[in-house]
Structure formats: C-alpha cells, structure tokens
Design a protein around this motif. Structure first.
Motif, PDB file in Angstrom:
ATOM      1  N   GLN A 156      68.309 -44.608  69.703  1.00  0.00           N
ATOM      2  CA  GLN A 156      68.588 -43.250  69.242  1.00  0.00           C
ATOM      3  C   GLN A 156      68.228 -42.275  70.360  1.00  0.00           C
ATOM      4  OE1 GLN A 156      69.795 -42.173  66.093  1.00  0.00           O
ATOM      5  NE2 GLN A 156      69.958 -40.201  67.123  1.00  0.00           N
ATOM      6  N   THR A 157      69.088 -41.247  70.554  1.00  0.00           N
ATOM      7  CA  THR A 157      68.816 -40.220  71.558  1.00  0.00           C
ATOM      8  C   THR A 157      68.523 -38.900  70.870  1.00  0.00           C
ATOM      9  OG1 THR A 157      70.255 -41.293  73.183  1.00  0.00           O
ATOM     10  CG2 THR A 157      69.710 -38.980  73.558  1.00  0.00           C
ATOM     11  N   TYR A 158      67.389 -38.318  71.252  1.00  0.00           N
ATOM     12  CA  TYR A 158      67.028 -36.980  70.804  1.00  0.00           C
ATOM     13  C   TYR A 158      67.099 -36.050  72.009  1.00  0.00           C
ATOM     14  CZ  TYR A 158      65.335 -39.251  66.549  1.00  0.00           C
ATOM     15  OH  TYR A 158      65.244 -39.969  65.387  1.00  0.00           O
ATOM     16  N   PHE A 159      66.975 -34.752  71.752  1.00  0.00           N
ATOM     17  CA  PHE A 159      67.028 -33.765  72.818  1.00  0.00           C
ATOM     18  C   PHE A 159      65.861 -32.807  72.652  1.00  0.00           C
ATOM     19  CE2 PHE A 159      71.245 -35.391  72.339  1.00  0.00           C
ATOM     20  CZ  PHE A 159      71.726 -35.488  73.633  1.00  0.00           C
ATOM     21  N   VAL A 160      65.307 -32.371  73.812  1.00  0.00           N
ATOM     22  CA  VAL A 160      64.159 -31.480  73.778  1.00  0.00           C
ATOM     23  C   VAL A 160      64.403 -30.340  74.757  1.00  0.00           C
ATOM     24  CG1 VAL A 160      62.897 -32.813  75.528  1.00  0.00           C
ATOM     25  CG2 VAL A 160      61.640 -31.354  73.949  1.00  0.00           C
ATOM     26  N   GLY A 161      64.025 -29.135  74.367  1.00  0.00           N
ATOM     27  CA  GLY A 161      64.190 -27.960  75.217  1.00  0.00           C
ATOM     28  C   GLY A 161      63.035 -27.008  75.031  1.00  0.00           C
ATOM     29  N   ALA A 162      62.938 -26.040  75.945  1.00  0.00           N
ATOM     30  CA  ALA A 162      61.876 -25.041  75.880  1.00  0.00           C
ATOM     31  C   ALA A 162      62.473 -23.696  75.471  1.00  0.00           C
ATOM     32  CB  ALA A 162      61.172 -24.924  77.227  1.00  0.00           C
ATOM     33  N   GLU A 163      61.693 -22.921  74.718  1.00  0.00           N
ATOM     34  CA  GLU A 163      62.129 -21.597  74.261  1.00  0.00           C
ATOM     35  C   GLU A 163      61.058 -20.582  74.611  1.00  0.00           C
ATOM     36  OE1 GLU A 163      63.126 -19.161  70.109  1.00  0.00           O
ATOM     37  OE2 GLU A 163      62.599 -21.301  70.071  1.00  0.00           O
ATOM     38  N   TYR A 164      61.527 -19.429  75.133  1.00  0.00           N
ATOM     39  CA  TYR A 164      60.579 -18.369  75.474  1.00  0.00           C
ATOM     40  C   TYR A 164      61.258 -17.015  75.258  1.00  0.00           C
ATOM     41  CZ  TYR A 164      57.281 -15.527  78.164  1.00  0.00           C
ATOM     42  OH  TYR A 164      56.368 -14.577  78.561  1.00  0.00           O
ATOM     43  N   ASN A 165      60.718 -16.259  74.313  1.00  0.00           N
ATOM     44  CA  ASN A 165      61.237 -14.901  74.035  1.00  0.00           C
ATOM     45  C   ASN A 165      62.754 -14.903  73.855  1.00  0.00           C
ATOM     46  OD1 ASN A 165      58.672 -13.858  74.098  1.00  0.00           O
ATOM     47  ND2 ASN A 165      58.831 -13.074  76.203  1.00  0.00           N
ATOM     48  N   GLY A 166      63.251 -15.829  73.071  1.00  0.00           N
ATOM     49  CA  GLY A 166      64.683 -15.866  72.792  1.00  0.00           C
ATOM     50  C   GLY A 166      65.519 -16.524  73.858  1.00  0.00           C
ATOM     51  N   CYS A 167      64.881 -17.001  74.908  1.00  0.00           N
ATOM     52  CA  CYS A 167      65.603 -17.699  75.984  1.00  0.00           C
ATOM     53  C   CYS A 167      65.382 -19.197  75.806  1.00  0.00           C
ATOM     54  CB  CYS A 167      65.097 -17.239  77.348  1.00  0.00           C
ATOM     55  SG  CYS A 167      65.799 -18.165  78.733  1.00  0.00           S
ATOM     56  N   PHE A 168      66.455 -19.972  76.069  1.00  0.00           N
ATOM     57  CA  PHE A 168      66.375 -21.405  75.862  1.00  0.00           C
ATOM     58  C   PHE A 168      66.716 -22.132  77.163  1.00  0.00           C
ATOM     59  CE2 PHE A 168      67.177 -19.533  71.775  1.00  0.00           C
ATOM     60  CZ  PHE A 168      66.376 -20.261  70.893  1.00  0.00           C
ATOM     61  N   SER A 169      65.916 -23.141  77.472  1.00  0.00           N
ATOM     62  CA  SER A 169      66.228 -23.984  78.628  1.00  0.00           C
ATOM     63  C   SER A 169      67.290 -24.999  78.244  1.00  0.00           C
ATOM     64  CB  SER A 169      64.971 -24.722  79.101  1.00  0.00           C
ATOM     65  OG  SER A 169      64.604 -25.719  78.166  1.00  0.00           O
ATOM     66  N   LYS A 170      67.831 -25.671  79.227  1.00  0.00           N
ATOM     67  CA  LYS A 170      68.770 -26.744  78.956  1.00  0.00           C
ATOM     68  C   LYS A 170      68.034 -27.893  78.284  1.00  0.00           C
ATOM     69  CE  LYS A 170      72.169 -29.789  81.127  1.00  0.00           C
ATOM     70  NZ  LYS A 170      72.813 -30.222  82.386  1.00  0.00           N
ATOM     71  N   ARG A 171      68.658 -28.467  77.259  1.00  0.00           N
ATOM     72  CA  ARG A 171      68.031 -29.559  76.540  1.00  0.00           C
ATOM     73  C   ARG A 171      68.098 -30.856  77.356  1.00  0.00           C
ATOM     74  NH1 ARG A 171      70.579 -28.462  70.484  1.00  0.00           N
ATOM     75  NH2 ARG A 171      69.960 -26.244  70.367  1.00  0.00           N
ATOM     76  N   ILE A 172      67.011 -31.587  77.290  1.00  0.00           N
ATOM     77  CA  ILE A 172      66.894 -32.838  78.034  1.00  0.00           C
ATOM     78  C   ILE A 172      67.000 -34.000  77.051  1.00  0.00           C
ATOM     79  CG2 ILE A 172      65.402 -34.207  79.535  1.00  0.00           C
ATOM     80  CD1 ILE A 172      66.440 -31.652  80.804  1.00  0.00           C
ATOM     81  N   PRO A 173      67.834 -34.999  77.344  1.00  0.00           N
ATOM     82  CA  PRO A 173      67.918 -36.146  76.430  1.00  0.00           C
ATOM     83  C   PRO A 173      66.666 -37.018  76.524  1.00  0.00           C
ATOM     84  CG  PRO A 173      69.288 -36.513  78.364  1.00  0.00           C
ATOM     85  CD  PRO A 173      68.790 -35.098  78.474  1.00  0.00           C
ATOM     86  N   VAL A 174      66.223 -37.470  75.378  1.00  0.00           N
ATOM     87  CA  VAL A 174      65.094 -38.395  75.302  1.00  0.00           C
ATOM     88  C   VAL A 174      65.570 -39.611  74.507  1.00  0.00           C
ATOM     89  CG1 VAL A 174      62.709 -38.726  74.600  1.00  0.00           C
ATOM     90  CG2 VAL A 174      63.483 -36.451  75.328  1.00  0.00           C
ATOM     91  N   GLU A 175      65.745 -40.739  75.193  1.00  0.00           N
ATOM     92  CA  GLU A 175      66.304 -41.918  74.554  1.00  0.00           C
ATOM     93  C   GLU A 175      65.198 -42.830  74.047  1.00  0.00           C
ATOM     94  OE1 GLU A 175      69.328 -45.685  75.420  1.00  0.00           O
ATOM     95  OE2 GLU A 175      68.717 -44.340  77.036  1.00  0.00           O
ATOM     96  N   VAL A 176      65.324 -43.215  72.790  1.00  0.00           N
ATOM     97  CA  VAL A 176      64.411 -44.189  72.196  1.00  0.00           C
ATOM     98  C   VAL A 176      65.130 -45.530  72.173  1.00  0.00           C
ATOM     99  CG1 VAL A 176      63.036 -44.813  70.186  1.00  0.00           C
ATOM    100  CG2 VAL A 176      63.376 -42.394  70.765  1.00  0.00           C
ATOM    101  N   ARG A 177      64.533 -46.523  72.815  1.00  0.00           N
ATOM    102  CA  ARG A 177      65.120 -47.856  72.811  1.00  0.00           C
ATOM    103  C   ARG A 177      64.461 -48.696  71.724  1.00  0.00           C
ATOM    104  NH1 ARG A 177      64.917 -50.249  78.787  1.00  0.00           N
ATOM    105  NH2 ARG A 177      62.704 -49.860  78.375  1.00  0.00           N
TER     106      ARG A 177
END
Length: 720
Positions: free
Chosen positions: A390-411
């Motif tokens: 399964q692949t999840y995605f994680v990103g950072a948020e600051y004052n309404g700004c969002f970074s690009k989401r990074i895939p996190v793969e669970v094997r």
C-alpha cells in the motif's frame, strides 16, 4: 563582481570626488587623499546593518527575504550585496528586485547566487532608497519540491559573507601571481578592520561556498613544504594545522577537498620532492568545480594550462585582535518540505507505524497524491491491517501552504518457507560439507543453532568448515526480514574411525618381531596380505594395516608401523674419578642403557661407589639387541687403617693395584722420610718400619703405575 561595481558606479565616484575637491578647495589633492581614506575606514567600521526575516518558504511562490531591515551608516552607501550564502541551488534559486527604484539598478549573478543593488548611472541613491530596495528583494525557487535552508547575507561591503563561519571571502584576480606573492598580498589586505590571509578551508560548507559559489580559481593557504607529504595550513588562525597526509591515496586529519583526478600527485608521475607543494582551487572544466589541486610555487606560465594561477582567495575573520564589523545581516528561508520518511515492512499481514519529518509546519497523511483525503496529522501514522502493498502520501502544511506530497510505500512481504534441503550422507572422517536449500520467497539464512545466534551465511549454498563430529545446522527463509516460522534442521553425521596410532618397532636382526594393529574385534588387512590382528616379520621396512570397524559406517583407518634397526653403541672412553665412573659414548642416544656388571642396566651413564679392581662397562640398545663393552680399573686408596690385629683394616692396601704389574707405591712420613715401598709382590703395609710399629699419624704415598701414567699422590691416616 568587483569589476562590475566600479564600472557601473564610475559617475557616482566622479561626483563624490568633485564634491570633496570643492569642500577642501584650500588644500591640494595629495593632502586630501590620505584623510579621505582614513575617514572611510572609521565610518565603515561604525556602519551597522540589521535585518529580520527567518521564514518558511512555500514551494514555487515568491517571498521577500526580509521582514524588516535597518541601516545606520555614517558614510555614503553606493551598493548593497545580497548573496544566497548557503544552500544555493543554481538554475533553481533566484533573487529579484521588485518594483520601481529610479535611483537604483540591480544585477543578478547566477554563478555566485549574488544580487548587487547599486546606484543607477548618473544618480545617487539615499539610504532610504537602499532600505526600500532590500525590503523589495524577493526569492523564488522553480522546483516543485525544494529542499533545505537558504541563508541570505546582506552586506554593505563587497566581500562575500558566510554565516556558518562568520567570515568574509573575496576572490582577487591576479593572473600569473605566485603562491608566495598571493600569501603576502592577502596578509597585507584589510576589510573593515579585519586582517586578511590566504583562505583556509576547514568545512564542506566553506569549500562549496568558496570554490563553487565564489567561483574562486586560485591559490589557497595549504602547503606541504614543511615536511612531505604532510599538508598543513600556512596562513590564518589555522596556521600549522595538518589537514592531509600522503599523496592521492592519503587521508585527511580534519577536512580536505582534493580533485578526483588523483590529487595531490606532486607532479603526476614525476614524484619528486618539492615539485608541487602548494594548493589551489582548479578552474572550471578540470574535475569537479571548486576542488583542489597541487602546483609548484609559480604554477604554469601557460595561460591555457590548468596550473596557470588566475588569482587568490582572501579570507577575513578569526585573527587575533579582530573586531568584527556589523556590516552584514543574515536571514534565512526554510523550504517547506518533508525531509525524511520511514515505513517498516509488514510480514504476512498486520499494521505498521509510518514516520515522517518536516522542515517546518504540520505533517499531513493522505491516501492519494493530489486529493484532499486527509487521514492523519502528525509525525507518525499507524496503518490499518494490510495484506498487500500500500502507498500513502505525506506532506507538510504551513499557514495554508502545502508542500509536494511524498509517497511512502508499505511493503507486505509474504511469509517464506524452506521448501527443500539436501541432507548429506554420513562420512567416516573430517570433511567439508556442501549444504543446499531452496526457499519459496527471498533468500536462505544459515545458522548453527535452532534459535538466536548469528547468520553464518546467506544464499542457497552453504559450505561448512571441516567437521569431525556429529553437527546440526539450521536454515531459514528470509524475505526482506520476513522470516519463516521455524528453522529447518540439517544433520551432519560423522562415524568414528578406528583409533589407531602409528608407531616404530625395533628389529634385532636376525631375529623377528611381532607387529600389532592395537585394536581388538576389528577387521584387518596388512600390507603383507595377512588378516590377523598381529603378524610376525623379520625384515626391516614400513608396514601398514587397514583396520575396519564392524559398527555403522564400516569406517576404515590405516595404521603405519616402521620396522627399524638401531645402531650399536660405541664406547669412546671410561672416565674414573676415585670410585665414580662415567661411560662416555661417541654416539649417545636416548634409547641406550648402561651397566657395570652386565646384569643391572640403567638410563644414566654415571655410576657411584664402584668397587675397586678390574671392571667391565656395558652399553646397549634398550631392546638388548646390540651391546658394547670395555674394561676399566678402579683403584681404591684406603683413607685410614688400624693395625691392631683385630682382622679389620689391619693393613693399608690399594685395591686394584694387582692389575698394574709395573706399579710401585712409595710411602713417606709427614717429614718426607721413606717408610716403605709396595708393588705387586708386596701389596700392603702393616704400619712398621724394620718391624718396629710406627706412631699414629698421617702418611703420604706416591703411585707410579708405569711410564705412560702420571704419578698419583695422596695421604692416609694410621690409627692406633
């Protein structure tokens, strides 16, 4: 950068120069110039710039690099230098002066990451103009996922400032200059009260800034002239510090940044002492940008050669007595991004805890890359039970700004199994075994214990060391650290060999000798063809017998017996010391034994209290095969005699003298008077002179055996 500044501000300098002439029209120019320079030094040191604006950068946005800036200057400012002093990414980062600034112009240098703001041609900007311009400078990065931190240095002076070292750096173009001249010129320079020196580079951050951003192609302060091949800094506060030992295969003791073309090479294949003893930063196109090379004191005289000196880099700061000017302010931007992720595998099925770190802001977890399906917030997220990847995605948020989401793969790894193993056949002796196993997924791990222990080997084949006793090995399947439920045992069986011992047997020719295999209840096969436990042989040589056990395995072991003949002893001489006798052989061996009666033998060749008279010494090999003998005589001189007719010690007589027919013994009293003479015809003295008993006293003798023996002298006591 220095050249552009003076070319763009020529008119401003001319106007300033004219104003000075007008203000001091009563003095001549030679009198004004020293005062003008002195005043600049004083006011420059007093100039202060401060700034605030450590912020978080939203990807692909534009942001002012300061939130506020203040300048207290007692001199006229002609330029401001703003540099991305660390973290700079060429072709992605950009500084731009936004808005209308009629009295100013700006110049962006993408090589060094520097934005220069200076007076427009023919105009003079005020202090407030520069402050307004600094506040209007914007940063932008073109990447959708920028990383790291950008540090900005805002300087009133032209030298470049590195916040991590808090030092200033300046490249001085001086084609053809020698290392020594560059060192002296750097030491003679001064920057707002800071003493200059040929740069010393002690960190990667500094190396990248000086060599790559500053575009410095020239001499630095390293040399191995003190003692080759010890490279030391010869300038600045690090003077004398060793930073490298050896040639290209050497090692650093602190930090070094040599080029990847096998530097330092001391002149390539020449390898002579003193050929290339000075360090410099190589020009673009030669290896990696900003890296170092070694060159001779003057470098090359050919401008097209890589060793041609282009100039040198001066460093300011860190010297004793330095008073740091406040001519530089620093701010920073932290790129909003996910900096690290962690996703432990799942074995079979189950949950796992995903982890992430961000440069700033809040961490958000999602099920897709672009949707708004937020499933968790925070540095960790526990998945539901998973049976497949399964692949999840994680990103950072600051004052309404969002970074690009990074895939996190669970094997989710399948639980593997050991599907087959090879069980080796039993062996009868020490052997190396080749063990094999196949697994359903992943690879095989080998152990010598059923649980725990360390991995002895990995892969379908495991080669054991030499094994001489029954041993168990175990194998498990390993699929990305998802392991089989149990380890599969493999038994190695070693049958014991008959315990035979090789030996040597002495044959006393022409007799025969019995050879024994040494172990009962076995099967035997001798080299003579016989099949009994014992055989009789009468010939010298090497014999062997194969002894076969009747137990499991029918293991056979071979015993070797050497039938030998020992040399006969050779008596060299018999040493007689009073009644102590030593038998001396010319070929002594540990297997010889000795006797003086032919009956009682001993290992020692020394005998004590040997009876007087004619004796025979014997030496033989311990199996009594060969014997040597030699006669000898022991003379016994009585220490006293008592002529009282009690039948004990009534006369003084030398035992063994009868074996020397020519022997003569002369007896004297203590005053040297001749008392008696003895020989084989008269063997003893009764203690009288002319039949008159002599008094109790000590008497002396002299024994002459013959003309071939020395005269023996001694004394004895007459007791009454």
């Amino acid at each position: 950068m220095k050249t552009k500044f003076f070319s763009n501000s020529t008119l401003a300098l001319i106007l300033l120069y004219c104003n000075i002439l007008f203000a001091f029209n009563t003095r001549s120019l030679p009198e004004r110039k020293p005062k003008k320079e002195s005043a600049r030094k004083t006011t420059a040191v007093a100039s202060v710039i401060t700034a605030t604006g450590d912020q978080v950068y939203c990807p692909q946005s534009s942001i002012k690099i300061v939130t506020d800036v203040a300048i207290n200057a007692t001199e006229e400012i002609n330029a401001i230098y703003i540099q991305i002093s660390s973290g700079y990414v060429i072709n992605e980062d950009l500084l731009t002066l936004i808005g209308t600034h009629p009295n100013l112009t700006s110049n962006w240098n993408s090589d060094s990451g520097t934005l220069t703001i200076l007076n427009s041609t023919g105009k003079t900007a005020s202090l407030s103009d520069f402050i307004t311009a600094i506040k209007a400078v914007e940063f932008k990065n073109s990447s959708a996922s920028p990383k790291g931190i950008r540090n900005f240095s805002i300087s009133l002076g032209q030298a470049n400032y590195l916040p991590s070292s808090k030092h200033y750096y300046k490249f001085v173009s001086s084609p053809g200059i020698s290392w020594g001249e560059a060192k002296r010129a750097a030491a003679a320079s001064n920057y707002f009260g800071l003493k200059g020196y040929l740069v010393t580079i002690t960190t990667l951050d500094e190396a990248i800034f000086v060599g790559e951003q500053l575009s410095g192609t020239g001499w630095i302060g390293g040399s191995d002239t003190r003692k080759e091949p010890e490279w030391r800094w010869e300038t600045g506060p690090e003077e004398g510090t060793q930073f490298w030992y050896g040639r290209e295969s050497g090692s650093t003791t602190t930090f070094a940044y040599w080029n990847n073309f096998k530097e330092p090479d001391n002149g390539g294949e020449i390898k002579l002492i003193g050929v290339e003893d000075y360090a410099y930063i190589t020009p673009p196109g030669y290896g990696q940008k900003g890296r170092w090379n070694d060159a001779s004191l003057y470098g090359s005289s050919d401008p097209t050669n890589v060793n041609y000196p282009r100039g040198y880099i001066v460093e300011y700061g860190g010297m004793p007595g330095d008073v740091y000017p406040q001519i530089t302010a620093s701010t920073s931007l932290t790129m909003l991004s996910i900096t690290e992720t962690k996703a432990p595998d799942i074995c079979g099925s189950g949950t796992t805890i995903l982890e992430a770190k961000s440069a700033a802001g809040t961490i958000n977890w999602y099920t897709d890359e672009t949707g708004s399906s937020l499933i968790a917030t925070g540095p960790s997220f526990t998945t539901p039970v998973l049976n497949t990847n399964q692949t999840y995605f994680v990103g950072a948020e600051y004052n309404g700004c969002f970074s690009k989401r990074i895939p996190v793969e669970v094997r989710v790894n399948k639980v593997p199994e050991v599907t087959s193993v090879s069980n080796p056949a039993p062996e009868c002796s020490s052997e190396i075994f080749f063990l094999e196993a196949t697994v359903s997924e992943g690879d095989a791990n080998w152990y010598d214990s059923e649980t725990g222990g360390t991995v002895l080997g990995t892969g379908p084949l495991f080669i054991t060391p030499s094994i001489s006793a029954n041993t168990m090995y175990y194998v498990e399947a390993n699929n990305n650290d998802c392991r089989s439920l149990t380890r599969t045992p493999i038994k190695i069986e070693i049958f014991p060999l008959p315990d035979v011992q090789n030996e040597e047997v002495v044959l006393c020719a022409p007799n025969s000798v019995t050879l024994d295999a040494g172990i009962k209840n076995m099967s035997y096969l001798w080299s003579t063809g016989e099949t009994t436990q014992k055989i009789t042989v009468s010939q010298l040589g090497t014999y062997f017998v194969d002894v076969t056990a009747s137990t499991a395995g029918n293991c056979t072991n071979r015993k070797t017996i050497k039938v030998i003949e020992l040399p006969a002893p050779e008596i060299q001489k018999i040493e007689v010391d009073n009644r102590t006798v030593t038998i001396v052989l010319s070929n002594p061996q540990s297997y010889f034994e000795y006797s003086i009666d032919g009956i009682n033998f001993q290992d020692s060749n020394v005998f004590y209290n040997v009876p007087g008279g004619l004796q025979t010494a014997y030496a033989r090999e311990k199996s009594a095969c060969k014997t040597a003998s030699k006669s000898f005589i022991v003379l016994v001189f009585p220490a006293f005699f008592t002529p009282n007719n009690d039948s004990y010690n009534d006369v003084w007589e030398v035992t063994g003298i009868e074996n020397y027919p020519e022997a003569q013994i002369t007896i004297f009293d203590r005053y040297g008077k001749l008392i008696a003479q003895l020989s084989t015809s008269k063997k003893y003295w009764d203690g009288t002179l002319n039949k008159v008993p002599l008094p109790a006293s000590d008497y002396w003798y002299a024994l002459k055996i013959d003309d071939n023996h020395p005269i023996l002298r001694g004394h004895f006591t007459l007791k009454r």
